[in-house]
Each structure stands twice: as structure tokens, then as C-alpha cells.
Design a protein around this motif. Structure first.
Motif, PDB file in Angstrom:
ATOM      1  N   LEU A 128       0.823  -1.207   0.000  1.00 49.15           N
ATOM      2  CA  LEU A 128       0.000   0.000   0.000  1.00 49.15           C
ATOM      3  C   LEU A 128       0.857   1.256   0.000  1.00 49.15           C
ATOM      4  N   VAL A 129       0.350   2.297  -0.634  1.00 51.58           N
ATOM      5  CA  VAL A 129       0.981   3.613  -0.539  1.00 51.58           C
ATOM      6  C   VAL A 129       0.853   4.090   0.907  1.00 51.58           C
ATOM      7  N   LEU A 130       1.861   4.792   1.394  1.00 49.84           N
ATOM      8  CA  LEU A 130       1.873   5.225   2.782  1.00 49.84           C
ATOM      9  C   LEU A 130       0.689   6.153   3.064  1.00 49.84           C
ATOM     10  N   PRO A 131       0.075   6.010   4.256  1.00 49.96           N
ATOM     11  CA  PRO A 131      -1.111   6.817   4.569  1.00 49.96           C
ATOM     12  C   PRO A 131      -0.897   8.313   4.398  1.00 49.96           C
ATOM     13  N   GLY A 132       0.294   8.815   4.741  1.00 54.00           N
ATOM     14  CA  GLY A 132       0.563  10.238   4.623  1.00 54.00           C
ATOM     15  C   GLY A 132       0.588  10.737   3.190  1.00 54.00           C
ATOM     16  N   ALA A 182      10.675  10.207   4.422  1.00 55.84           N
ATOM     17  CA  ALA A 182       9.893   9.469   3.434  1.00 55.84           C
ATOM     18  C   ALA A 182      10.698   8.394   2.716  1.00 55.84           C
ATOM     19  N   ALA A 183      12.028   8.485   2.744  1.00 58.09           N
ATOM     20  CA  ALA A 183      12.875   7.480   2.106  1.00 58.09           C
ATOM     21  C   ALA A 183      13.291   6.380   3.063  1.00 58.09           C
ATOM     22  N   PHE A 184      13.200   6.639   4.366  1.00 58.47           N
ATOM     23  CA  PHE A 184      13.672   5.684   5.375  1.00 58.47           C
ATOM     24  C   PHE A 184      12.638   5.598   6.498  1.00 58.47           C
ATOM     25  N   MET A 185      11.605   4.782   6.292  1.00 58.60           N
ATOM     26  CA  MET A 185      10.563   4.722   7.321  1.00 58.60           C
ATOM     27  C   MET A 185      10.135   3.297   7.657  1.00 58.60           C
ATOM     28  N   PHE A 186      10.775   2.294   7.051  1.00 58.42           N
ATOM     29  CA  PHE A 186      10.396   0.910   7.345  1.00 58.42           C
ATOM     30  C   PHE A 186      11.153   0.452   8.585  1.00 58.42           C
ATOM     31  N   LEU A 187      10.504   0.636   9.711  1.00 52.10           N
ATOM     32  CA  LEU A 187      11.184   0.462  10.992  1.00 52.10           C
ATOM     33  C   LEU A 187      10.197  -0.092  12.011  1.00 52.10           C
ATOM     34  N   SER A 194      17.125  13.544   8.860  1.00 54.40           N
ATOM     35  CA  SER A 194      16.547  13.289   7.543  1.00 54.40           C
ATOM     36  C   SER A 194      17.578  13.457   6.430  1.00 54.40           C
ATOM     37  N   PRO A 195      18.050  12.356   5.841  1.00 52.84           N
ATOM     38  CA  PRO A 195      18.900  12.483   4.656  1.00 52.84           C
ATOM     39  C   PRO A 195      18.202  13.212   3.512  1.00 52.84           C
ATOM     40  N   LEU A 196      16.881  12.999   3.362  1.00 52.67           N
ATOM     41  CA  LEU A 196      16.148  13.656   2.277  1.00 52.67           C
ATOM     42  C   LEU A 196      16.172  15.173   2.417  1.00 52.67           C
ATOM     43  N   ALA A 197      16.190  15.662   3.657  1.00 51.00           N
ATOM     44  CA  ALA A 197      16.277  17.104   3.900  1.00 51.00           C
ATOM     45  C   ALA A 197      17.722  17.575   3.909  1.00 51.00           C
ATOM     46  N   ASP A 198      18.629  16.678   3.518  1.00 49.56           N
ATOM     47  CA  ASP A 198      20.069  16.956   3.468  1.00 49.56           C
ATOM     48  C   ASP A 198      20.620  17.331   4.848  1.00 49.56           C
ATOM     49  N   GLU A 199      20.081  16.652   5.868  1.00 49.19           N
ATOM     50  CA  GLU A 199      20.600  16.857   7.219  1.00 49.19           C
ATOM     51  C   GLU A 199      21.792  15.950   7.460  1.00 49.19           C
ATOM     52  N   ALA A 200      22.779  16.461   8.155  1.00 48.29           N
ATOM     53  CA  ALA A 200      23.982  15.690   8.459  1.00 48.29           C
ATOM     54  C   ALA A 200      23.706  14.698   9.585  1.00 48.29           C
ATOM     55  N   GLY A 252      13.169   1.489   3.420  1.00 44.55           N
ATOM     56  CA  GLY A 252      12.205   2.480   2.970  1.00 44.55           C
ATOM     57  C   GLY A 252      12.117   2.494   1.460  1.00 44.55           C
ATOM     58  N   TYR A 253      11.962   3.689   0.903  1.00 43.98           N
ATOM     59  CA  TYR A 253      11.801   3.868  -0.545  1.00 43.98           C
ATOM     60  C   TYR A 253      12.864   4.805  -1.115  1.00 43.98           C
ATOM     61  N   PRO A 254      14.159   4.497  -0.975  1.00 47.32           N
ATOM     62  CA  PRO A 254      15.154   5.396  -1.569  1.00 47.32           C
ATOM     63  C   PRO A 254      15.020   5.489  -3.085  1.00 47.32           C
TER      64      PRO A 254
END
Length: 427
Positions: free
Chosen positions: A182-186, A240-245, A264-270, A283-285
Motif C-alpha cells: 500500500l501507498v503510505l497513509p501520509g 519518506a525514504a527511510f521509514m520501514f522500521l 533526515s537524509p532527504l532534507a540533506d541533514e547531516a 524504505g523507498y530510496p
């Protein structure tokens, strides 16, 4: 004492998740405190069921989670809720152990979901077969994709001594899916409206509900693991790329004394500079490969952590983001962080599925695998998981410096000591 049902079916695709979500939302709107569980390894269905019920959803599996922890989780839920719903996995008798095994182990009756869209009286033969094959205690039936009141009456008459508990019509708008489920609820617009509509369309026999006997779930001891991660800060990728936990993974790390910091790697956080270890879950990289390829700060920070010898555990999608390149479903190739030499490419068909265990010096660490990509690498695996129950070779586990990476999703609560070792520096 609590009302409890295991929602099961003859196979996948019958509408178990839809029926469980509709029933959970309907009961919540009736003022019931509802807790939902999911049989077997799964990340996405629990997110939807959590949205439907408004309460955390945990995994139940007699092998991966274990009888003792399943019992603990059910007992805790029974103390807090009026109703427990357990969504089965695949068909009722599929798997070793199966959903039927869980039903019998804890005395939870089965609510069978059937796709009645292309049948009428044959529904009775199907449901009686489901009940008698095991056998299992059959509480009733939810008939999905029912065309009319007359159709429902034909189904009900065929069930003989088994009550037709509820019906759902064919949905004009179904829950959207992609390659991992399924597509994620969010990501679903108006998800709560959709869940409310499902609850409204569930034609529900309240008298049959009232007649359901309560289930006694005995309290179980809940021993705490040793605090072997006390004083350790673990940085965990979560977006959103790393949530299967598994929620149990976070609970286990905290129970062992770790402090968890999310980024959040997607937000380019270190990677947080104070982190003693890094956890990159699945997740969905592949859906965010372009954005990840441009996340220079994130890539530089994970390379720096690796160069400094910081333990990094990357599973499935987390591992994919650390390869040299990732080819998405359209075949376009993107540069990734490059800690694991090799190339990942999405496949049109399932490349790995099922329960697996990893032998460690601390015993077997249990979990599962589910992926549509393949990794081509010259790195020699440090170990392999073992498939359950066939005992044949499973997923490769790679070690490159302080990095441990695999398609294997570990369930930390199955072996806390082995899980802690993933986040401690090797000597």
C-alpha cells in the motif's frame, strides 16, 4: 477480558487490510478503545491500521517475535483496550507458523474475510473449509465486494451455523498500492475521509458483535534487556525514504539505554556529530533517488562517520542508499553515498521475501526480507542469513570497515544482545 478477533482470509488480495481498517474505525467511532496488531513482518499495513485505530500497531509472529513477546504485547493491549483486532498474513494457514497457529496459541477466534464479488452460495463451502481444515474457532465472516442486499442474503444463507458479521460493497476508490504494498497513509489525500467512508459502508451486525465472548489473555512477564547501550547516542534516519522500521526496534534500543536522535537524509541533514552509531532503516530510496543524490551534506556526513569508525547498520533501503549507484524503476542511475562498492538496480519482480535469521555470537537474530532490487558488488559477504523454515541460504551480510549492511530487516527484540552488537565498535 477483552473482545479479540483475528481477521484472516483464504489468500492475499481478499481485502483483509481494508476490512480490518474499516472495522477498527467503526468501533472507534462507537466509543470503543481499539488496539490492532499485524501478523508477520510488515511495515506498511500497520501504518494504515494505526491511522484507522488511533493507537500504535505492533507485530505478532510466533517465530520472529516469539511466543513470550507476543503474549506480553497482547496482555498489555488487553489491559488498555476494549477490543483487539489482529490482521492475519497471506492466507489463514500460510506460513510456518501461520495466522491459524497464532489464533490457536492465544485462543483468539477468526473473522474470515472473503471476496464475494464473484460468488454467492459457494462462500459457505469456502468458509467451512477455512474453519474445519485446522480447525480454528470461527467467529464469523466479513463479506467483501457484496453487490446488493440480495447478494448478502445468499452469502449469509450459505454459511449455515457461521454468522455473516458484516459486508462491504465494492469500493469505487481503493487504497492505492505500489511495488512494496500500500501507498503510505501520509501520501494519500483525504486518508481519514477514505477510512470514514469505509467505516460507513461496513454494514455491521451489532447484535452479532455483542454476542462475541471475551477472550482471556493471561498477563505475561516482561523482562528488560541489559543496559549495554547506556550512554550511547544512535542517529536514526527517518523520513519518506527511510521509514520501514519496527517500533519494537526503537523500544529495544531505548530499553538497552541508548539515546535516539532522528535526522533526515532527504532534507540533506547531516548525521548528528555526537552520534556513537548510525542506523539506516529500509524504505523507498528508489522513489527519492534524485533528491538523495543531490544531498551533499548528508553524503559527506555519512562518509565522515564511516571514516571515523562509527558503527553503521544499514538494512535494505538504507543499504541501497550507501551503494555507489542506484538505478530507479525508470532505469535512470543516480549516485549514492558510496560506502558499499557496487550498483543497486530495481527489478520488475520480487527479488527477496520471507522470514530469515542471522547467526551471531549472541545467538540467532530474527527478521525478514522483502525487496524488488538487486545489488551487484565485488564485496565478499561476511555472512549469510538463513531462510525460515527451509534453512537454505538467505541474504548476504556485508561488512566494509565499520559498516554492516544487508537486505535483511532485523527484529531487534528477538535478540537484544545481538542487536546491540551492531551499534558497538568492533575491536
Amino acid at each position: 477480558m477483552v473482545k479479540a478477533l483475528l481477521v484472516a482470509a483464504v489468500s492475499s488480495g481478499q481485502g483483509k487490510t481494508t476490512a480490518t481498517a474499516a472495522l477498527a474505525r467503526k468501533l472507534v467511532r462507537m466509543g470503543q478503545r481499539v488496539r490492532v496488531f499485524k501478523c508477520g513482518p510488515d511495515f506498511i499495513d500497520p501504518m494504515l491500521l494505526e491511522r484507522a485505530s488511533g493507537a500504535p500497531v505492533r507485530s505478532l509472529d510466533l517465530w520472529m517475535v516469539g511466543k513470550e513477546l507476543c503474549s506480553q504485547q497482547l496482555a498489555q493491549a488487553a489491559a488498555q483496550a476494549d477490543v483487539i483486532l489482529i490482521e492475519g498474513v497471506m492466507g489463514l494457514y500460510d506460513g510456518t507458523p501461520s495466522s491459524a497457529d497464532l489464533s490457536r496459541e492465544f485462543g483468539v477466534p477468526v473473522m474470515a474475510v472473503i471476496d464475494a464479488g464473484a460468488m454467492a452460495q459457494t462462500a459457505g463451502a469456502l468458509v467451512h473449509g477455512l474453519r474445519d481444515y485446522g480447525p480454528v474457532e470461527m467467529a464469523g465472516v466479513i463479506a467483501n465486494r457484496v453487490a446488493s442486499e440480495g447478494h448478502a442474503k445468499m452469502v449469509a444463507s450459505s454459511l449455515r451455523d457461521i454468522p455473516l458479521f458484516a459486508t462491504l460493497p465494492k469500493q469505487a476508490k481503493s487504497l492505492p498500492e505500489r511495488h512494496l504494498g500500500l501507498v503510505l497513509p501520509g501520501e494519500v489525500q483525504d486518508i481519514d475521509l477514505l477510512l470514514d467512508d469505509l467505516a460507513d459502508q461496513l454494514v455491521f451486525d451489532e447484535a452479532a458483535w455483542d454476542r462475541l465472548p471475551p477472550v482471556h489473555i493471561a498477563p505475561a512477564p516482561a523482562p528488560s534487556p541489559e543496559a549495554v547501550l547506556a550512554g550511547k547516542a544512535i542517529a536514526i534516519a527517518r523520513d519518506a525514504a527511510f521509514m520501514f522500521l519496527y517500533p519494537a526496534n526503537l523500544e529495544t534500543l531505548r530499553a538497552m539505554g541508548a539515546t535516539l536522535e532522528f535526522f533526515s537524509p532527504l532534507a540533506d541533514e547531516a548525521v548528528p556529530t555526537e552520534a556513537d552509531a548510525v542506523y539506516l532503516p529500509g524504505g523507498y530510496p528508489e522513489l527519492h533517488a534524485e533528491q538523495l543524490s543531490q544531498a551533499a551534506t548528508w553524503q559527506a556526513s555519512i562518509r565522515a562517520a564511516h571514516a571515523a569508525g562509527t558503527p553503521i547498520f544499514a538494512e535494505c533501503g538504507g543499504m541501497m542508499a550507501l551503494a555507489d549507484t542506484l538505478a530507479d524503476q525508470a532505469g535512470k542511475t543516480w549516485n549514492m553515498a558510496g560506502l558499499l562498492p557496487g550498483a543497486v538496480a530495481m527489478q520488475p519482480r520480487l527479488a527477496g521475501l520471507g522470514s530469515q535469521g542471522l547467526d551471531t555470537p549472541h545467538g540467532v537474530l530474527r527478521g525478514h526480507t522483502f525487496h524488488y532490487s538487486r545489488l551487484a558488488t565485488g564485496v565478499t559477504p561476511a555472512a549469510y542469513t538463513v531462510k525460515h523454515p527451509s534453512a537454505i541460504q538467505g541474504e548476504a551480510v556485508y561488512q566494509v570497515g565499520s559498516l554492516t549492511a544487508s537486505y535483511f530487516h532485523a527484529y531487534f527484540a528477538s535478540n537484544p544482545a545481538a542487536s546491540a552488537a551492531l551499534f558497538l565498535r568492533r575491536v
